[in-house]
Design a protein around this motif. Structure first.
Motif, PDB file in Angstrom:
ATOM      1  N   SER A  80     -20.516  47.073  -9.287  1.00 37.33           N
ATOM      2  CA  SER A  80     -21.505  46.608  -8.312  1.00 37.33           C
ATOM      3  C   SER A  80     -21.904  47.701  -7.321  1.00 37.33           C
ATOM      4  CB  SER A  80     -20.959  45.394  -7.547  1.00 37.33           C
ATOM      5  OG  SER A  80     -19.760  45.723  -6.870  1.00 37.33           O
ATOM      6  N   HIS A  81     -21.200  48.829  -7.313  1.00 35.98           N
ATOM      7  CA  HIS A  81     -21.502  49.957  -6.427  1.00 35.98           C
ATOM      8  C   HIS A  81     -22.235  51.076  -7.164  1.00 35.98           C
ATOM      9  CE1 HIS A  81     -18.804  49.027  -2.834  1.00 35.98           C
ATOM     10  NE2 HIS A  81     -18.548  48.047  -3.683  1.00 35.98           N
ATOM     11  N   ASP A  89     -27.635  57.454  -4.564  1.00 35.83           N
ATOM     12  CA  ASP A  89     -28.450  58.117  -3.564  1.00 35.83           C
ATOM     13  C   ASP A  89     -29.198  59.223  -4.304  1.00 35.83           C
ATOM     14  OD1 ASP A  89     -29.467  59.836  -1.604  1.00 35.83           O
ATOM     15  OD2 ASP A  89     -27.827  59.420  -0.208  1.00 35.83           O
ATOM     16  N   HIS A 104     -23.083  57.812  -4.499  1.00 38.97           N
ATOM     17  CA  HIS A 104     -23.425  56.393  -4.448  1.00 38.97           C
ATOM     18  C   HIS A 104     -23.678  55.950  -3.011  1.00 38.97           C
ATOM     19  CE1 HIS A 104     -21.193  56.974  -8.226  1.00 38.97           C
ATOM     20  NE2 HIS A 104     -22.049  56.103  -8.706  1.00 38.97           N
ATOM     21  N   THR A 105     -24.583  55.000  -2.850  1.00 40.06           N
ATOM     22  CA  THR A 105     -24.934  54.518  -1.517  1.00 40.06           C
ATOM     23  C   THR A 105     -23.899  53.536  -0.971  1.00 40.06           C
ATOM     24  OG1 THR A 105     -26.220  52.670  -2.406  1.00 40.06           O
ATOM     25  CG2 THR A 105     -27.379  54.765  -2.047  1.00 40.06           C
ATOM     26  N   HIS A 106     -23.262  52.750  -1.854  1.00 43.67           N
ATOM     27  CA  HIS A 106     -22.291  51.716  -1.486  1.00 43.67           C
ATOM     28  C   HIS A 106     -22.893  50.671  -0.551  1.00 43.67           C
ATOM     29  CE1 HIS A 106     -19.135  53.830  -3.594  1.00 43.67           C
ATOM     30  NE2 HIS A 106     -19.419  54.934  -2.923  1.00 43.67           N
ATOM     31  N   VAL A 107     -24.199  50.467  -0.669  1.00 46.76           N
ATOM     32  CA  VAL A 107     -24.890  49.365   0.008  1.00 46.76           C
ATOM     33  C   VAL A 107     -25.750  48.662  -1.035  1.00 46.76           C
ATOM     34  CG1 VAL A 107     -24.896  50.466   2.279  1.00 46.76           C
ATOM     35  CG2 VAL A 107     -26.816  50.855   0.723  1.00 46.76           C
ATOM     36  N   ASP A 108     -26.270  47.489  -0.680  1.00 46.26           N
ATOM     37  CA  ASP A 108     -27.098  46.700  -1.622  1.00 46.26           C
ATOM     38  C   ASP A 108     -26.359  46.533  -2.948  1.00 46.26           C
ATOM     39  OD1 ASP A 108     -29.141  46.595   0.279  1.00 46.26           O
ATOM     40  OD2 ASP A 108     -30.000  48.482  -0.429  1.00 46.26           O
ATOM     41  N   LEU A 109     -25.149  45.996  -2.881  1.00 50.07           N
ATOM     42  CA  LEU A 109     -24.302  45.858  -4.061  1.00 50.07           C
ATOM     43  C   LEU A 109     -24.964  44.930  -5.075  1.00 50.07           C
ATOM     44  CD1 LEU A 109     -20.798  45.628  -2.369  1.00 50.07           C
ATOM     45  CD2 LEU A 109     -22.201  47.633  -2.915  1.00 50.07           C
TER      46      LEU A 109
END
Length: 286
Positions: free
Chosen positions: A195-196, A200, A211-216
């Protein structure tokens, strides 16, 4: 000024004009307190805190430990990181070709499955790919990355990626880990939760996904998705006859004990996992 950074990426992006990168081997603490480590730190501090000319400004800024085994390495100076003369190479995963890891793109689609469950261990909990034995001494120095098509029977799953150096006799060449008691770690490691997987785009490179690690984004069960896994930088020399082995696992490699991702509240079990390769699902190790 960055000195002996634990993260080569942070050293690359440090704002100082004067910066050094020293990539050592050994456990987490000993290289800092050994004689050569203490002398190198002293030279650095005297140069920049006492304005004593210690000669380090006339040396290449990168110093690497090039490893042949846990107890066999040589030091080498370099001028940049990653090395400018790197031959970035794609090794393609071929699930239809007996788990081959090779330079040629597979012509046929393939799939290999494994189980990602708390009580599933051993060979049933991983997918494995291996190169043919190398014909001549081969050095792998720098960051690695895995572009992978994978599916899961659950909305999320944790991926554990391990890169190994396997000898002609089937015995693995292992290295010293960060913990003094971890004497048998593999050549390189990477981790990613499905999900991550969002990247970027501005910060990522083909050899180092960020990885942004947001908006999973959970996955649709059974539907293959493309993921890019950052694999920590390494330096290993494969002797003739050795193979490079790639594992996609449901669990951490036992060799990196005692820090395993085992807390039941912080794991995502994918259930029936599958690695997809071939046309339309090109999976490769950089």
């Amino acid at each position: 000024i960055a000195f002996q950074s634990r993260d080569a990426r942070s050293c690359r992006h440090a704002g100082s004009v004067h910066k050094q990168l020293r990539v050592h081997c050994g456990d987490h603490m000993s290289p800092f307190y050994a004689l050569d480590g203490r002398l190198e730190q002293l030279r650095f501090l005297e140069q920049w805190l006492k304005d004593i000319d210690t000669g380090i400004t006339r040396e290449p800024p990168v110093k690497l430990a090039i490893r042949r085994s846990r107890d066999d390495h040589v030091w080498r100076y370099e001028h940049e990181w990653p090395l400018a003369r790197t031959q970035w190479t794609r090794l393609h995963l071929d699930a239809a070709g007996d788990g081959l890891l090779g330079a040629d793109e597979p012509e046929r689609p393939g799939m290999v499955g494994y189980r990602a469950e708390p009580d599933e261990t051993g060979h049933g909990a991983l997918a494995r790919f291996a190169t043919e034995p190398v014909e001549s001494e081969t050095e792998i120095t720098g960051p690695l990355a895995l572009h992978l098509w994978v599916s899961a029977s659950s909305p999320d799953a944790d991926l554990f990626v391990v890169v190994r150096n396997l000898g002609p006799d089937g015995e693995e060449v292992t290295y010293q880990g960060a913990i003094p008691t971890a004497h048998h770690v593999a050549a390189a490691y990477g981790w990613l939760r499905l999900s991550h997987r969002a990247l970027d785009a501005a910060a990522s490179t083909p050899w180092q996904p960020v990885h942004t690690h947001v908006d999973l984004a959970p996955v649709t069960p059974g539907e293959p998705v493309a993921v890019d896994v950052e694999i920590w930088p390494t330096s290993v020399v494969l002797a003739p006859g050795h193979r490079l082995v790639l594992e996609i696992r449901a669990h951490d490699d036992p060799g990196i004990a005692p820090f395993h991702h085992t807390h039941p509240g912080d794991r995502r079990w994918g259930g029936a996992m599958a690695v997809h390769t071939g046309p339309g699902h090109e999976s490769y190790l950089v």
